[in-house]
Design an enzyme around this catalytic site. Structure first.
Site, short mmCIF file in Angstrom:
data_model
loop_
_atom_site.label_atom_id
_atom_site.label_comp_id
_atom_site.label_asym_id
_atom_site.label_seq_id
_atom_site.Cartn_x
_atom_site.Cartn_y
_atom_site.Cartn_z
CB SER A 19 -9.40 -27.33 -15.22
OG SER A 19 -8.67 -26.97 -14.07
CE LYS A 43 -5.27 -22.51 -12.11
NZ LYS A 43 -4.73 -22.54 -13.48
CB SER A 44 -5.42 -27.81 -11.59
OG SER A 44 -5.94 -28.23 -12.82
CB CYS A 126 0.07 -28.14 -16.35
SG CYS A 126 0.49 -26.42 -16.48
CG ASN A 188 -3.65 -28.75 -20.14
OD1 ASN A 188 -3.58 -27.54 -20.40
ND2 ASN A 188 -3.67 -29.19 -18.91
N GLY A 239 -10.70 -27.83 -26.32
CA GLY A 239 -9.68 -27.12 -27.10
C GLY A 239 -10.33 -26.32 -28.21
N GLY A 261 -13.14 -23.26 -22.39
CA GLY A 261 -12.35 -22.40 -21.51
C GLY A 261 -12.15 -21.04 -22.12
CB SER A 262 -9.72 -19.84 -24.65
OG SER A 262 -8.68 -20.57 -24.07
C1 LIG Z 1 -5.81 -19.28 -18.29
C2 LIG Z 1 -5.87 -20.76 -18.40
C3 LIG Z 1 -5.62 -21.54 -17.27
C4 LIG Z 1 -5.68 -22.93 -17.34
N1 LIG Z 1 -5.45 -23.66 -16.21
C5 LIG Z 1 -5.61 -25.01 -16.24
C6 LIG Z 1 -5.50 -25.79 -15.06
O1 LIG Z 1 -5.29 -25.30 -13.97
N2 LIG Z 1 -5.67 -27.15 -15.17
C7 LIG Z 1 -5.93 -27.76 -16.35
O2 LIG Z 1 -6.10 -28.98 -16.37
N3 LIG Z 1 -6.06 -27.02 -17.49
C8 LIG Z 1 -5.90 -25.69 -17.47
N4 LIG Z 1 -6.04 -24.95 -18.63
C9 LIG Z 1 -6.33 -25.64 -19.89
C10 LIG Z 1 -7.82 -25.64 -20.20
O3 LIG Z 1 -8.55 -26.34 -19.22
C11 LIG Z 1 -8.09 -26.26 -21.57
O4 LIG Z 1 -7.67 -27.59 -21.57
C12 LIG Z 1 -7.39 -25.53 -22.70
O5 LIG Z 1 -7.38 -24.14 -22.46
C13 LIG Z 1 -8.03 -25.78 -24.05
O6 LIG Z 1 -9.39 -25.40 -24.06
P1 LIG Z 1 -9.92 -23.96 -24.58
O7 LIG Z 1 -9.36 -23.75 -25.95
O8 LIG Z 1 -11.41 -24.09 -24.56
O9 LIG Z 1 -9.42 -22.97 -23.62
C14 LIG Z 1 -5.97 -23.56 -18.57
C15 LIG Z 1 -6.22 -22.77 -19.70
C16 LIG Z 1 -6.18 -21.40 -19.63
C17 LIG Z 1 -6.46 -20.59 -20.86
#
Ligand SMILES: Cc1cc2nc3c(=O)[nH]c(=O)nc-3n(C[C@H](O)[C@H](O)[C@H](O)COP(=O)(O)O)c2cc1C
Lengths: 300, 257
Positions: A19, A43-44, A126, A188, A239, A261-262
């Site tokens: 998300s 996106k949430s 969050c 998260n 993560g 995500g990232s």
């Molecule tokens: C730019 C950005 C926006 C994010 N927005 C949300 C969100 O709206 N809701 C949510 O549950 N997680 C949000 N996250 C967290 C990601 O869903 C994820 O849990 C976190 O980034 C770890 O995963 P990754 O290392 O693959 O990014 C966001 C992360 C990033 C980088």
């Protein structure tokens, strides 16, 4: 080889767009689906339109990705108009929701459920929003939110998304399961900061943000490992998953699916297919026929 | 962060900020400019040499007003360059509307004798008049205070009627102008590439705010060709606010102004 079942949802592979990365618009779902993701998380969304924080809201330094976007979003009512329905798209869609107050979680869940997503994910975690109360850090509050969302989600499975910023993530996961959660999304971002030496100030306009990307992976693995030992419901391990090897590690720690995500920043939208290909190559080499064979194998 | 080497006043409220730094940049790309405590915004690279580059900013909102107060020696954060770039085909006509000229000027410098159409509301809003005095440049102003009275589109139509050697049109400016330029190009069966604009936050394809249909403007664009734009049903009609909400272009500009 990679087919995965998450609750009652059949996925062609275990990779799921996390998300908050893209996933803002209806048309981005199709794009991510085509690029190979097994499912897409939106996106949430909450009960109102939010602009989010000022920029810079994102920053990356090698393996550390920081964001403090501040949950911008068009709000659930506007999103319901744009999306209309989520059950007729090329990939399963997970609708992510949150609220400020417990009642709002229920209201938003009901509206999200009307779009018929494959799953509803609840962002109680969050790190950069003042809920008034930290729902993610208290077993009682986690349970209350879970119950309210479950009551409003009908037959749609519900996953509770946890934060690593707690003393004991096991008890929170346990509370969510006991309150009726069908899955756990972990994790998260972890609260973090970056400072620019020339500016002599934090880079993020919000000063404090959330850490994601490769630097988060060891923490995410530990959380998934601990949660797997505590609950029976499936885990979406999220993560720092960037390569097939990271996804395999997550699955060995006990996750059913892996959120990405990232990783898109590091490898582009093609990351889903790349991670799947890399997982399959390892599986062929090691004569592993399905992910079931290795799920949770890191445990004694 | 990078230190501002010099500041050039281009027109009323419009300045170029030069940096004595090398960035690996192609015409049409942009950098993200950070003013600590204010905001961070995309800016097209408008001048580019081996050891120097600049962007050109028009003081309109909070950020650009703060930016245009800065002087030589002040520091700003720069990351990038980001985005795709123009195709660099010769026998080109380059059209810029207002400060949109800044998005096509590095391209003009990279091309051999392009025909340049530079349009502005009035003489005091016109940029790069001296910079391109030796180019084959047609200047238009809406009020006729300098050059030809009228829009860039009328000038383009005439150029394409008379000059049959032109093979491609490059354009940046208000979206309505780009839309009209595309129509003229289609009429003359000439290829066109346009630099588009949407609200942007990360600049590297993560946040999803700058989407136009299924395209992520900051990495798939900002440059799109006629064929690509013809598939974008939101072009000329809708854009997304900072929240992600889709609104009409008119509402988008009234909020973002
Ligand atoms: C730019 C950005 C926006 C994010 N927005 C949300 C969100 O709206 N809701 C949510 O549950 N997680 C949000 N996250 C967290 C990601 O869903 C994820 O849990 C976190 O980034 C770890 O995963 P990754 O290392 O693959 O990014 C966001 C992360 C990033 C980088």
């Amino acid at each position: 080889m990679l087919q995965t079942k998450l609750c009652n949802i059949k996925l062609k592979n275990p990779t799921i767009l996390a998300s908050g990365i893209l996933g803002v618009t209806k048309e981005s779902i199709g794009r991510i689906g085509k690029s190979g993701a097994g499912a897409v998380t939106l996106k949430s969304l909450c009960h109102e339109e939010r602009l989010g924080n000022a920029n810079p809201a994102m920053f990356s330094d090698d393996g550390a990705f920081l964001n403090a976007v501040g949950l911008p979003g068009q709000g659930i009512d506007s999103a319901v108009k744009e999306f209309q329905r989520l059950d007729n798209l090329s990939v399963p869609v997970i609708g992510s929701i949150y609220g400020y107050r417990i009642k709002q979680f229920g209201i938003v869940a009901k509206k999200m459920a009307s779009l018929k997503p494959s799953m509803i994910e609840v962002d109680i975690s969050c790190p950069h929003l003042d809920y008034g109360k930290p729902y993610y850090a208290d077993t009682q509050l986690t349970a209350e939110v879970t119950k309210v969302v479950k009551k409003n989600a009908g037959r749609i499975p519900v996953s509770i998304k946890l934060s690593p910023n707690v003393y004991d993530i096991k008890e929170i996961a346990h509370a969510a399961e006991k309150a009726g959660a069908d899955a756990i999304t972990a994790i998260n971002t972890a609260t973090a900061m970056a400072i620019d030496v020339d500016a002599r100030k934090p880079v993020l306009a919000n000063k404090i943000g959330g850490l994601s990307g490769p630097a988060l992976k060891p923490i995410a693995l530990r959380c998934v490992y601990e949660i797997y030992e505590t609950v029976k419901i499936p885990i979406i391990g999220t993560g720092g998953v960037t390569y097939g090897k990271d996804a395999l590690e997550m699955i060995m720690a006990g996750s059913t699916c892996v959120g990405i995500g990232s990783g898109i920043y590091y490898r582009g939208i093609g990351i889903f297919k790349k991670v799947c290909d890399e997982m399959e190559a390892w599986m062929r080499k090691n004569k592993v026929k399905s992910l079931k064979e290795i799920r949770g194998c890191a445990h004694d | 962060m990078m230190e501002i080497g010099r500041v050039v006043q281009e027109a009323r409220g419009i300045k170029s900020f030069f940096f004595k730094n090398y960035i690996n940049c192609k015409p049409g790309q942009f950098v993200m400019v950070w003013l600590p405590g204010v905001d961070e915004k995309p800016m097209a690279v408008s001048y580019w040499k081996k050891n120097e580059f600049a962007f050109t900013s028009s003081a309109i909102g909070n950020f650009t007003k703060a930016l245009n107060m800065l002087k030589k020696g002040d520091k700003v954060g720069i990351r990038g360059p980001y985005g795709n770039s123009f195709s660099l085909k010769q026998n080109a006509c380059v059209v810029g509307g207002g400060v949109g000229m800044a998005s096509v000027s590095a391209l003009i410098d990279a091309l051999k004798n392009p025909v340049v159409i530079n349009g502005a509301r009035s003489k005091e809003h016109l940029i790069y008049r001296k910079r391109y005095k030796n180019k084959n440049m047609i200047v238009t102003t809406d009020d006729g205070s300098y050059g030809r009275k009228g829009f860039t589109t009328a000038a383009l139509d005439e150029v394409l009627l008379k000059n049959k050697t032109i093979r491609i049109v490059y354009v940046c400016g208000p979206e309505i102008m780009i839309k009209n330029v595309l129509e003229i190009c289609n009429k003359h069966r000439i290829e066109c590439e346009a630099s588009l604009e949407r609200y942007m936050s990360c600049g590297f394809g993560i946040c999803g705010k700058c989407m136009i249909n299924d395209r992520i403007l900051c990495i798939d664009g900002p440059i799109f060709n006629s064929r690509q734009i013809s598939k974008l049903s939101e072009f000329g009609k809708f854009a997304r606010l900072k929240s992600g909400k889709k609104v009409t272009i008119k509402e988008y500009h009234s909020v973002n102004a």
